[in-house]
Design a protein around this motif. Structure first.
Motif, PDB file in Angstrom:
ATOM      1  N   ASN A  30       0.818  -1.219   0.000  1.00  0.00           N
ATOM      2  CA  ASN A  30       0.000   0.000   0.000  1.00  0.00           C
ATOM      3  C   ASN A  30       0.849   1.265   0.000  1.00  0.00           C
ATOM      4  O   ASN A  30       0.333   2.347  -0.247  1.00  0.00           O
ATOM      5  CB  ASN A  30      -0.970   0.007   1.177  1.00  0.00           C
ATOM      6  N   PHE A  31       2.137   1.137   0.252  1.00  0.00           N
ATOM      7  CA  PHE A  31       3.048   2.277   0.153  1.00  0.00           C
ATOM      8  C   PHE A  31       3.922   2.180  -1.090  1.00  0.00           C
ATOM      9  O   PHE A  31       4.155   3.173  -1.763  1.00  0.00           O
ATOM     10  CB  PHE A  31       3.967   2.366   1.383  1.00  0.00           C
ATOM     11  N   ILE A  32       4.396   0.983  -1.390  1.00  0.00           N
ATOM     12  CA  ILE A  32       5.378   0.798  -2.462  1.00  0.00           C
ATOM     13  C   ILE A  32       4.790   1.072  -3.844  1.00  0.00           C
ATOM     14  O   ILE A  32       5.325   1.889  -4.602  1.00  0.00           O
ATOM     15  CB  ILE A  32       5.988  -0.623  -2.397  1.00  0.00           C
ATOM     16  N   LEU A  33       3.693   0.393  -4.189  1.00  0.00           N
ATOM     17  CA  LEU A  33       3.130   0.560  -5.536  1.00  0.00           C
ATOM     18  C   LEU A  33       2.619   1.974  -5.804  1.00  0.00           C
ATOM     19  O   LEU A  33       2.940   2.545  -6.855  1.00  0.00           O
ATOM     20  CB  LEU A  33       2.045  -0.479  -5.788  1.00  0.00           C
ATOM     21  N   PRO A  34       1.845   2.587  -4.897  1.00  0.00           N
ATOM     22  CA  PRO A  34       1.442   3.969  -5.174  1.00  0.00           C
ATOM     23  C   PRO A  34       2.625   4.933  -5.258  1.00  0.00           C
ATOM     24  O   PRO A  34       2.625   5.855  -6.068  1.00  0.00           O
ATOM     25  CB  PRO A  34       0.541   4.340  -3.989  1.00  0.00           C
ATOM     26  N   LEU A  35       3.649   4.680  -4.436  1.00  0.00           N
ATOM     27  CA  LEU A  35       4.834   5.545  -4.466  1.00  0.00           C
ATOM     28  C   LEU A  35       5.555   5.442  -5.806  1.00  0.00           C
ATOM     29  O   LEU A  35       5.960   6.451  -6.380  1.00  0.00           O
ATOM     30  CB  LEU A  35       5.778   5.173  -3.317  1.00  0.00           C
ATOM     31  N   ILE A  36       5.676   4.235  -6.322  1.00  0.00           N
ATOM     32  CA  ILE A  36       6.329   4.039  -7.629  1.00  0.00           C
ATOM     33  C   ILE A  36       5.534   4.724  -8.731  1.00  0.00           C
ATOM     34  O   ILE A  36       6.083   5.449  -9.559  1.00  0.00           O
ATOM     35  CB  ILE A  36       6.517   2.538  -7.914  1.00  0.00           C
TER      36      ILE A  36
END
Length: 160
Positions: A30-36
């Motif tokens: 929930n942090f990694i994919l939106p951040l990318i």
């Protein structure tokens, strides 16, 4: 505002919001994919930049609220621990009473009461946070796909 946005911007913003559900498959997804997705497209599209910040701020806020609710329950568990080492806690001192068959159930005999109230309340609060997270993420995904700006409630602005 729908007229000025391209379908690509709307879809990308909706994908950023929906990608927060990856936490159920990937740790910290929930942090990694939106951040990318946000960092790759924030300079090109203003709408994607706004929605990426919204999604990440909401997920960080939900994590913070979840940790706070967990920390609130710690004093109750610490207060419960000394009773575990009491010889009569699990009722071992009453094993000789089994021959009498005097079955009496009372709420005073329920020694886990102090343990279950805080666990139940904090557990219920955790469930409420999960429901809020799911409902508002779905709303954000739908609204941004329609080209509307969506502002999450209960959000602390970590990323400005």
């Amino acid at each position: 505002m729908t007229e000025s946005l391209t379908k690509h911007e709307r879809n990308l913003s909706a994908i950023i919001h929906a990608s927060t559900f990856s936490k159920y498959f990937i740790p910290f997804g929930n942090f990694i994919l939106p951040l990318i997705l946000w960092t790759a497209n924030k300079k090109e599209h203003k709408f994607v930049d706004y929605n990426g910040k919204q999604a990440l701020n909401f997920q960080i806020s939900m994590l913070l609220y979840s940790v706070v609710v967990g920390l609130i329950s710690i004093p109750f568990f610490i207060g419960f621990l000394p009773d575990l080492f009491d010889g009569s806690f699990f009722g071992f001192h009453r094993l000789s009473d089994l021959n009498n068959l005097d079955i009496h159930i009372s709420s005073d005999d329920f020694r886990f009461g102090r343990f279950f109230w805080p666990a139940g309340i904090t557990g219920l609060l955790q469930v409420v946070l999960v429901v809020i997270n799911i409902v508002y993420t779905i709303l954000a995904t739908i609204r941004t796909n329609e080209g509307e700006t969506f502002k999450y409630p209960f959000t602390i602005k970590f990323i400005k």
